[in-house]
Design an enzyme around this catalytic site. Structure first.
Site, PDB file in Angstrom:
ATOM      1  N   SER A 123       0.873  -1.284  -0.063  1.00 42.17           N
ATOM      2  CA  SER A 123      -0.045  -0.145  -0.096  1.00 42.17           C
ATOM      3  C   SER A 123       0.882   1.080  -0.081  1.00 42.17           C
ATOM      4  O   SER A 123       2.017   1.313   0.395  1.00 42.17           O
ATOM      5  CB  SER A 123      -0.911  -0.021   1.326  1.00 42.17           C
ATOM      6  N   TYR A 147      -0.762   0.020   9.935  1.00 45.88           N
ATOM      7  CA  TYR A 147      -1.087  -0.963   8.651  1.00 45.88           C
ATOM      8  C   TYR A 147       0.053  -0.488   7.877  1.00 45.88           C
ATOM      9  O   TYR A 147       0.501  -1.513   7.006  1.00 45.88           O
ATOM     10  CB  TYR A 147      -2.380  -0.100   7.902  1.00 45.88           C
ATOM     11  N   LYS A 151       2.654  -3.477   6.383  1.00 41.41           N
ATOM     12  CA  LYS A 151       2.815  -3.716   5.027  1.00 41.41           C
ATOM     13  C   LYS A 151       4.190  -3.558   4.880  1.00 41.41           C
ATOM     14  O   LYS A 151       4.716  -4.437   3.664  1.00 41.41           O
ATOM     15  CB  LYS A 151       2.177  -2.620   4.123  1.00 41.41           C
TER      16      LYS A 151
END
Ligand code: NAD
Length: 322
Positions: A123, A147, A151
């Site tokens: 991402s 997050y 990632k």
């Protein structure tokens, strides 16, 4: 060729499966079976061209992963994740799924004698903080969310497991995919689809940021084409860095709304309200949008020609009838 899509019940997993079925081949090889694996029972897809199985799989459980990743699995698409705001609010769940779940999949691959090809979806959230624009291949990864951190670690692991020869790994940093069909999700970017989707469906939607807010976007159609292309790039062409920035387009909210108006007339834009939402602004305000994807473009990945294409694709592929 056997393909397992983990997270195959999700938005992109379902679209990817349909696109693979329509093609029938990947990298010139016949697709013999697609397995859709997900913690929630994935919706089945029936198509005479390719057998499609569904399986319940929780990537936080290594035994569950072992049932869907076997010595017969040639290609794994690892799309399973909890998204940005969800991983931020539920730290432990984010770590379990986005980090340990990814590691469980990689460890399962390491146990096998085969070397499966694995595509990992990362991402833009890996970028952030005090890093100069434009973001390029050599920019520091400096995630400003759990997050993004999960990632970024996943990317490093994919590179290392590929270097060790346990997988033929590839990772792609997806732009924000818009227009996403269905209901709003727990991504902080959710409004970047809902301000178009809901009005195109005849419903009101609120835009929590100003109209000059810029971000980096790609349509679901193009994203799926790129996910297929990523699996077809030769390992030699990827070299020692298996992670690519998937190309997108940088647009302001105003440009997106204007594209919607160009395709669907002036009515939908009247259904947008403009109430600022501080919590959303705080998260997305730090996101990067000046992004260079030259290496991926040179390897055959593509951005949309215009945002009008995204709007048309939503109307053709996803807008509910009626
Ligand atoms: N859609 C976007 O804009 C976007 C942008 C950047 C990155 N990504 C990444 O692309 C991937 C797919 O995104 P999406 O939009 O289809 O998301 P999605 O939420 O629709 O799909 C993710 C799927 O993962 C499944 N999942 C969650 N926990 C699981 C577990 N423990 N075991 C097995 N499956 C589990 C969910 O049930 C869901 O079906 C994700 O990895 C996401 O982080 C998406």
């Amino acid at each position: 060729m056997n393909i397992t899509i983990i997270g195959g019940g999700g938005f992109l997993g379902q679209k990817l499966a349909r696109a693979l079925v329509a093609r029938g081949t990947l990298d010139g090889r016949q697709i013999s079976c697609i397995t859709l694996a997900d913690v929630n029972d994935p919706a089945g897809i029936t198509d005479a061209r390719v057998p499609i199985k569904t399986a319940r799989c929780d990537i936080t459980d290594p035994a569950s992963v072992a049932q869907v990743v076997t010595g017969e699995t040639d290609v794994i698409y690892h799309l399973a994740a909890v998204v940005s705001s969800h991983a931020e609010e539920e730290f432990e769940e984010g770590m379990q799924i986005n980090l340990h779940g990814t590691l469980n999949i990689l460890e399962r691959c390491r146990e096998l004698d085969s070397v499966p090809l694995l595509v990992f979806t990362s991402s833009l959230a890996v970028y952030g903080g005090e890093v100069p624009d434009p973001i390029t291949e050599v920019s520091l990864l400096n995630p400003q969310s759990s997050y993004g951190t999960q990632k970024a670690i996943g990317e490093l692991l994919v590179n290392d497991y590929a270097r060790k020869g346990y997988i033929d790994g590839r990772g792609v940093r997806l732009p924000t995919i818009s227009i996403r069909p269905g209901k709003p999700n727990r991504a902080a970017s959710s409004f970047m689809s809902s301000i178009l989707r809901e009005p195109l469906n005849g419903q009101m939607a609120n835009c929590p940021v100003d109209e000059d807010f810029q971000h980096y976007y790609l349509s679901p159609r193009k994203c799926v084409e790129n996910l297929i292309r990523v699996a077809e790039i030769s390992a030699g062409d990827l070299g020692g860095n298996r992670i690519l920035q998937m190309p997108g387009r940088t647009l302001s909210i105003r440009q997106m709304i204007d594209a919607m108006t160009a395709v669907a007339g002036s009515e939908p834009a009247r259904l947008i309200t403009w109430q600022p939402e501080e919590a959303v602004r705080q998260i997305v305000g730090g996101w990067r949008f000046d992004i260079n994807a030259d290496r991926a473009l040179a390897l055959g990945l593509e951005a949309d020609g215009s945002f009008e294409e995204n709007v048309r694709a939503y109307i053709e592929d996803d807008r509910p009838a009626g």
